[in-house]
Design a protein around this motif. Structure first.
Motif, short mmCIF file in Angstrom:
data_model
loop_
_atom_site.label_atom_id
_atom_site.label_comp_id
_atom_site.label_asym_id
_atom_site.label_seq_id
_atom_site.Cartn_x
_atom_site.Cartn_y
_atom_site.Cartn_z
N PHE A 106 0.74 -1.19 0.04
CA PHE A 106 0.03 0.00 -0.04
C PHE A 106 0.81 1.16 -0.03
CE2 PHE A 106 -2.86 -3.01 1.24
CZ PHE A 106 -4.17 -2.53 1.56
N VAL A 107 0.58 2.18 -0.71
CA VAL A 107 1.23 3.51 -0.87
C VAL A 107 0.25 4.45 -0.31
CG1 VAL A 107 2.46 5.26 -2.12
CG2 VAL A 107 2.85 2.96 -2.57
N TYR A 108 0.15 5.26 0.61
CA TYR A 108 -0.64 6.25 1.21
C TYR A 108 -0.20 7.55 1.08
CZ TYR A 108 -3.72 8.65 4.51
OH TYR A 108 -4.50 9.51 5.18
N SER A 109 -1.00 8.46 0.62
CA SER A 109 -0.66 9.75 0.54
C SER A 109 -1.44 10.57 1.65
CB SER A 109 -1.01 10.47 -0.77
OG SER A 109 -0.74 11.91 -0.91
N LEU A 115 0.24 8.23 11.25
CA LEU A 115 0.62 9.39 10.18
C LEU A 115 1.97 9.92 11.32
CD1 LEU A 115 -2.28 11.22 8.51
CD2 LEU A 115 -0.24 9.71 7.53
N ASP A 116 1.57 10.01 12.44
CA ASP A 116 2.69 10.88 13.57
C ASP A 116 3.38 9.80 14.25
OD1 ASP A 116 1.81 13.08 12.45
OD2 ASP A 116 0.01 13.31 13.79
N ILE A 117 4.07 8.70 13.97
CA ILE A 117 4.46 7.64 14.59
C ILE A 117 5.84 8.45 14.96
CG2 ILE A 117 3.57 5.51 13.40
CD1 ILE A 117 5.98 5.43 11.76
N GLU A 148 8.04 1.35 11.77
CA GLU A 148 7.29 0.62 12.75
C GLU A 148 6.46 -0.66 11.77
OE1 GLU A 148 3.90 1.05 16.00
OE2 GLU A 148 4.94 2.75 15.37
N TRP A 149 6.89 -1.77 12.56
CA TRP A 149 6.39 -3.24 12.03
C TRP A 149 5.03 -3.12 12.92
CZ3 TRP A 149 7.37 -5.63 7.74
CH2 TRP A 149 8.43 -5.48 6.97
N LEU A 150 3.99 -3.64 12.10
CA LEU A 150 2.74 -3.85 12.96
C LEU A 150 2.58 -5.15 12.97
CD1 LEU A 150 0.61 -0.91 11.34
CD2 LEU A 150 1.95 -0.71 13.24
N THR A 151 1.93 -5.54 14.14
CA THR A 151 1.54 -7.07 14.09
C THR A 151 0.46 -7.40 12.92
OG1 THR A 151 0.15 -6.90 16.08
CG2 THR A 151 2.40 -7.25 16.51
N ARG A 202 6.11 3.46 7.18
CA ARG A 202 7.56 4.24 7.18
C ARG A 202 6.95 5.63 6.65
NH1 ARG A 202 12.61 4.49 6.64
NH2 ARG A 202 13.04 2.30 6.67
N PRO A 203 7.31 6.71 7.33
CA PRO A 203 7.00 7.94 7.13
C PRO A 203 7.70 8.42 5.68
CG PRO A 203 8.34 8.34 9.00
CD PRO A 203 8.17 6.74 8.61
#
Length: 183
Positions: free
Chosen positions: A115-118, A145-147, A152-155, A173-174
Motif C-alpha cells: 500500500f502507498v498512502y498519500s 501518520l505521526d509515529i 514501525e512493524w505492525l503485528t 514508514r513516513p
C-alpha cells in the motif's frame, strides 16, 4: 501353585526380586530416554524458531531496502504530494507505480500487497487497487501518520486491499524518508 521346599521359596524370592530389578531398570531407562528426547525436541524447536526469526528479520530488512529504493522514484514523489500537472500525468504516474508495486509483490512471495498512502490527498494505491480519498474503514493508516519512529512493524491485522480482507504484517514508514519522525 504350591512352592515346595526352601529352594523353591528362594527361587521365587530371587525371581520376584530379579523381575523387580529388571522392571525398575527398564522404567529408569525409559524415563531417562524420554526425558532426553523431550529435551532434544525442545532444543530442536528452539533452534528452528531462531532460524525462522532470523529469516523473517532478513526478509524485513530486504523489504525495507526495496521500499526505500522505490520511494526515490519521481512517480512516487508525484503521488505522495498529489502534484500532477494534468490527468494524463496522473494516469501515467498511477500506472508506473502500480506496475512497480506489482513487480515488487510478484518478486517477493512474502508480500500479499503493498500500500502507498498519500497523507496529502488521502489516496491509497496498491498493486491492484486505487482508493481515492479512502473511506474511514479502509483508511486505517491515519492512526500511524505521526509515529515517533522512522519505521514501525505492525503485528498481524486485517486489511481490505480493494478485493478482500487479508491478514497481514505491515511496515509503516513516513515519507519523505529523510524527514524527522512525524513529519
Amino acid at each position: 501353585m504350591k512352592v515346595r521346599g526352601v529352594s523353591g521359596k528362594v527361587m521365587l524370592i530371587y525371581g520376584i526380586a530379579f523381575l523387580i530389578i529388571i522392571s525398575l531398570t527398564f522404567w529408569v531407562s525409559y524415563l531417562g530416554t524420554v526425558g532426553q528426547l523431550k529435551q532434544d525436541l525442545e532444543d530442536t524447536n528452539l533452534a528452528l524458531l531462531k532460524q525462522v526469526d532470523e529469516k523473517i528479520e532478513v526478509t524485513f530488512r530486504q523489504t525495507e531496502k526495496e521500499l526505500l529504493a522505490m520511494t526515490e522514484d519521481i512517480d512516487f514523489v508525484y503521488f505522495m504530494y498529489g502534484s500532477f500537472t494534468d490527468n494524463a500525468q496522473r494516469s501515467t504516474t498511477f500506472f508506473n507505480i502500480r506496475r512497480k508495486l506489482a513487480s515488487l509483490v510478484t518478486s517477493n512471495s512474502n508480500f500479499s500487497s503493498v500500500f502507498v498512502y498519500s497523507s496529502v490527498t488521502g489516496d491509497i494505491l496498491t498493486d491492484n487497487t486505487y482508493m481515492q480519498g479512502a473511506a474511514a474503514e479502509d483508511n486505517w493508516l491515519k492512526d500511524y501518520l505521526d509515529i515517533p519512529k522512522y519505521v514501525e512493524w505492525l503485528t498481524t491485522h486485517q486489511i481490505w486491499d480493494g478485493r478482500a480482507n487479508n491478514d497481514v504484517i505491515t511496515l509503516v514508514r513516513p515519507y519523505p524518508v529523510l524527514s524527522r519522525p512525524g513529519f
